[in-house]
Design a protein around this motif. Structure first.
Motif, mmCIF file in Angstrom:
data_model
loop_
_atom_site.group_PDB
_atom_site.id
_atom_site.type_symbol
_atom_site.label_atom_id
_atom_site.label_comp_id
_atom_site.label_asym_id
_atom_site.label_seq_id
_atom_site.Cartn_x
_atom_site.Cartn_y
_atom_site.Cartn_z
ATOM 1 N N ASP A 148 1.785 -22.326 -2.549
ATOM 2 C CA ASP A 148 2.615 -22.180 -1.347
ATOM 3 C C ASP A 148 1.907 -22.727 -0.113
ATOM 4 O O ASP A 148 2.531 -23.331 0.755
ATOM 5 N N ALA A 149 0.592 -22.524 -0.040
ATOM 6 C CA ALA A 149 -0.178 -22.993 1.118
ATOM 7 C C ALA A 149 -0.404 -24.506 1.085
ATOM 8 O O ALA A 149 -0.475 -25.147 2.128
ATOM 9 N N TYR A 150 -0.518 -25.073 -0.122
ATOM 10 C CA TYR A 150 -0.766 -26.503 -0.298
ATOM 11 C C TYR A 150 0.256 -27.073 -1.278
ATOM 12 O O TYR A 150 -0.055 -27.329 -2.438
ATOM 13 N N PRO A 151 1.485 -27.292 -0.821
ATOM 14 C CA PRO A 151 2.532 -27.810 -1.726
ATOM 15 C C PRO A 151 2.127 -29.155 -2.347
ATOM 16 O O PRO A 151 1.572 -30.019 -1.668
ATOM 17 N N CYS A 169 -7.985 -15.981 -1.099
ATOM 18 C CA CYS A 169 -6.855 -15.118 -0.797
ATOM 19 C C CYS A 169 -7.028 -13.763 -1.464
ATOM 20 O O CYS A 169 -7.897 -13.585 -2.308
ATOM 21 N N ASP A 170 -6.198 -12.826 -1.061
ATOM 22 C CA ASP A 170 -6.109 -11.526 -1.713
ATOM 23 C C ASP A 170 -4.847 -11.538 -2.554
ATOM 24 O O ASP A 170 -3.761 -11.806 -2.038
ATOM 25 N N ALA A 171 -4.996 -11.277 -3.851
ATOM 26 C CA ALA A 171 -3.863 -11.358 -4.777
ATOM 27 C C ALA A 171 -3.951 -10.274 -5.834
ATOM 28 O O ALA A 171 -5.008 -9.688 -6.056
ATOM 29 N N GLU A 172 -2.811 -10.032 -6.493
ATOM 30 C CA GLU A 172 -2.749 -9.024 -7.557
ATOM 31 C C GLU A 172 -3.500 -9.466 -8.811
ATOM 32 O O GLU A 172 -4.096 -8.664 -9.503
ATOM 33 N N ASP A 173 -3.428 -10.767 -9.115
ATOM 34 C CA ASP A 173 -4.101 -11.318 -10.288
ATOM 35 C C ASP A 173 -4.254 -12.820 -10.089
ATOM 36 O O ASP A 173 -3.873 -13.366 -9.054
ATOM 37 N N GLY A 174 -4.820 -13.492 -11.095
ATOM 38 C CA GLY A 174 -5.067 -14.921 -10.988
ATOM 39 C C GLY A 174 -3.808 -15.753 -10.819
ATOM 40 O O GLY A 174 -3.790 -16.733 -10.060
ATOM 41 N N HIS A 220 -1.017 -14.792 -9.413
ATOM 42 C CA HIS A 220 -0.545 -14.571 -8.049
ATOM 43 C C HIS A 220 -1.370 -15.408 -7.064
ATOM 44 O O HIS A 220 -0.833 -16.011 -6.129
ATOM 45 N N ALA A 221 -2.683 -15.504 -7.288
ATOM 46 C CA ALA A 221 -3.552 -16.317 -6.435
ATOM 47 C C ALA A 221 -3.154 -17.788 -6.496
ATOM 48 O O ALA A 221 -3.103 -18.474 -5.475
ATOM 49 N N MET A 222 -2.842 -18.273 -7.699
ATOM 50 C CA MET A 222 -2.422 -19.677 -7.838
ATOM 51 C C MET A 222 -1.085 -19.915 -7.139
ATOM 52 O O MET A 222 -0.875 -20.970 -6.541
#
Length: 68
Positions: free
Chosen positions: A47-50, A33-38, A40-42
């Motif tokens: 969210d994608a894999y509850p 993914c594209d995220a602001e920091d680690g 945010h990526a987590m």
């Protein structure tokens, strides 16, 4: 003008996670993914894999050889 003040740079991350099925951990998968920091990526991976188990996160620059 406000757009430039609130726009944040996004970085490429890869989050390694395991899903749980019938109380057993499935093999590890990578979520990119594209995220602001680690953190945010987590959050995006959760969210994608509850209900998944987050194993680790890595900042990941895409190499041209990976997209070919």
């Amino acid at each position: 003008m406000l757009y430039f003040l609130t726009k944040r740079r996004l970085y490429r991350y890869r989050v390694y996670l395991s899903e749980v099925s019938d109380e057993k951990l499935m093999p590890e998968i990578a979520f990119e993914c594209d995220a602001e920091d680690g953190l945010h990526a987590m959050e995006l991976a959760s969210d994608a894999y509850p209900g998944c188990r987050l194993n680790w996160t890595k900042s990941h620059l895409i190499d041209e050889s990976e997209t070919a």
